[in-house]
Design an enzyme around this catalytic site. Structure first.
Site, PDB file in Angstrom:
ATOM      1  N   LYS A 233       0.844  -1.195   0.000  1.00  0.00           N
ATOM      2  CA  LYS A 233       0.000   0.000   0.000  1.00  0.00           C
ATOM      3  C   LYS A 233       0.880   1.246   0.000  1.00  0.00           C
ATOM      4  CE  LYS A 233      -3.838   2.079   2.632  1.00  0.00           C
ATOM      5  NZ  LYS A 233      -4.643   1.971   3.872  1.00  0.00           N
TER       6      LYS A 233
ATOM      7  N   SER B 247      -9.614   1.720   2.567  1.00  0.00           N
ATOM      8  CA  SER B 247      -8.729   2.525   1.752  1.00  0.00           C
ATOM      9  C   SER B 247      -7.663   1.712   1.020  1.00  0.00           C
ATOM     10  CB  SER B 247      -8.028   3.556   2.653  1.00  0.00           C
ATOM     11  OG  SER B 247      -7.225   2.911   3.637  1.00  0.00           O
TER      12      SER B 247
ATOM     13  N   SER C  79     -10.232  -0.817   6.629  1.00  0.00           N
ATOM     14  CA  SER C  79      -9.608  -0.558   5.333  1.00  0.00           C
ATOM     15  C   SER C  79      -8.882  -1.741   4.710  1.00  0.00           C
ATOM     16  CB  SER C  79      -8.647   0.631   5.437  1.00  0.00           C
ATOM     17  OG  SER C  79      -9.359   1.838   5.555  1.00  0.00           O
TER      18      SER C  79
END
Length: 479
Positions: free
Chosen positions: A86, A161, A185
């Protein structure tokens, strides 16, 4: 010969982490050929917007180094296996944007602790996954780097996210991806994209070198093809000794709990039917599943207190991260570069003086409410004798990109924050949690089942999840 190589590459793309590591270690495939096949797939599915950055030359060079290490006897557990990261994690020599345009040229000089652990185990950083700006959102909409798209249907969101992480694992571009979870997330995109998402007990995995929202809520974690892969990466990151399995090969005598009053009060009919079917199949496999009640105001208490902490912590946590890691931007630079709707949200809720800013007194009450949520979970596990709690990870399948901010669950219109309704309590209490895919809706979109265990019971949760996965899991390849 070329046709045989093509078939071998096609097969290798379907490997999970454990299987890929074994294939490389046994000499059945090389890391270079495996990495090249995944890079080819990333190019073919670039329209998913799953990545912000991929340095193909660096990935292939690392793969060649892994093959050389194997040739001289290395048996590192992740040797030659590429993982995505990420883009909120610092990665040495590979740009880290945090999802914002302000940092589009930032290249860190060090790795986040979790990235270092993966590299020390022989793993390769494949690329940096797309994410919602500063991890502030649940749908996968990123203004500077593009809307992440669901591999099962590109007209639908991935969740967020950790949006690109969910998309890249589901699309078989990478076998696993490191993500981050504050209110859901990791678990939300895992559910909506049809992969496994593991959130450890808060504090179990290092967060050093990862852009924060709230130190009280944030956890690093992983999205992968199966529970076994999550368990391997958890062991590597925590440097835990490998635990012996319980010896149980089934679910006979295992007790789970479910709380319909708290977790089934607002769900799509198909989601509820899928969940009830999963519970029935677990019972048929020998598990006990008992009904529990976490209290009348449990959901509202968890949601209100968690969002209060989420917004209150952001400015201080992010400012400290930028200073400590020599990021070439201050908080004001980040704020001034935000997309208009997020900037407006921050002006209202994150900045001191904003009309909705959480006062110090309200913040203290919210922390106290989290202690109450923890107490209720502990009491429920103790009173019921259950080892884990079961519920639908998300109350709906992935909404369409067109309607990602307002959509229907049943006949009720909700905002995108409803996607985290069921994941928030585990974040509030700091519990370990995992989402596994349990099938597809009638429209072909994935459905997830979440399993939460008591704090610190991560390895037992992973063991239980492997048995649940074998009983009700349904991982499907979208493309």
């Amino acid at each position: 010969m070329e046709r045989r190589r093509s078939r071998k590459q096609t097969r290798s793309r379907g490997l999970g982490v454990v299987a890929a590591a074994a294939a490389i270690r046994d000499g059945n495939i090389s890391s270079e050929s495996y990495t090249a096949a995944l890079l080819q797939r990333a190019r073919a599915h670039s329209d998913l917007n799953a990545f912000v950055t991929i340095d193909e030359a660096a990935a292939l060079a690392a793969a060649r180094d892994a093959d050389k290490a194997r040739a001289v006897g290395s048996t590192a557990p992740l040797l030659g296996v590429p993982l995505a990261v990420k883009d909120s994690y610092l990665t040495k020599g590979l740009r880290t944007t945090l999802g914002v345009k302000t940092l589009e040229g930032f290249v860190p000089d060090k790795d986040a602790d979790v990235v270092s652990a993966v590299k020390d185990a022989g793993g390769i950083v494949f690329g940096k996954n797309n994410l919602v700006e500063l991890s502030y959102g649940l749908t996968g909409n990123n203004s500077p780097y593009g809307q992440a798209k669901n591999p099962h249907n590109r007209d639908h969101v991935t969740g967020g996210s950790s949006s690109g992480a969910g998309a890249s694992v589901a699309a078989r571009i990478v076998p696993a991806a490191l993500g981050g979870d504050t209110v859901g997330s990791i678990r939300v995109p895992a559910s909506l994209c049809g992969v496994v998402g593991f959130k450890p007990t808060t504090g179990r995995w290092s967060r050093n070198g990862v852009a924060p929202i709230s130190h009280a809520l944030d956890t690093t974690g992983v999205l992968a093809r199966n529970v076994e892969d999550c368990a391997l990466i958890d062991q590597i990151v925590t440097k835990a000794e490998e635990t012996e399995p319980s010896g149980r090969s089934d679910l006979k005598g295992v007790r789970f709990a479910y709380a319909p009053r708290q977790y089934l009060d607002l769900v799509d009919a198909e989601i509820e039917a899928n969940f009830k079917d999963a519970v029935q199949r677990l019972r048929e496999a020998g598990a006990e599943v008992v009904e529990v009640d976490l209290g009348e105001n449990f959901s509202s208490l968890a949601e209100t207190s968690t969002w209060n902490i989420f917004f209150h912590d952001t400015m201080e946590a992010l400012s400290d991260f930028l200073r400590r890691n020599n990021v070439p931007a201050a908080f004001d630079d980040i704020y001034n570069g935000l997309k208009p709707d997020l900037k407006e949200t921050w002006a209202h809720l994150v900045l001191p003086g904003g009309a909705g800013f959480i006062s110090a007194d309200t913040y203290k009450v919210s922390l106290s409410d989290h202690s109450e949520i923890q107490r209720r979970f502990s009491e429920t596990f103790s009173r019921s004798g259950a080892e884990a709690l079961l519920f639908p990870t998300t109350p709906s399948t992935a909404p369409s990109i067109e309607h990602q901010y307002k959509f229907l669950i049943g006949d009720q219109e909700v905002s995108y924050s409803a996607l985290a309704k069921n994941t928030i309590p585990a974040s509030a209490a700091g519990l370990p949690a995992i989402s596994i895919p349990t099938g597809l809706s009638s429209s072909g979109l994935p459905i997830g089942l979440e399993i939460d265990a008591a704090r610190g019971r991560d390895r037992r949760l992973l063991e239980l999840a492997r048995h649940v996965e074998a009983t009700v899991g349904a991982l499907t390849s979208p493309i």
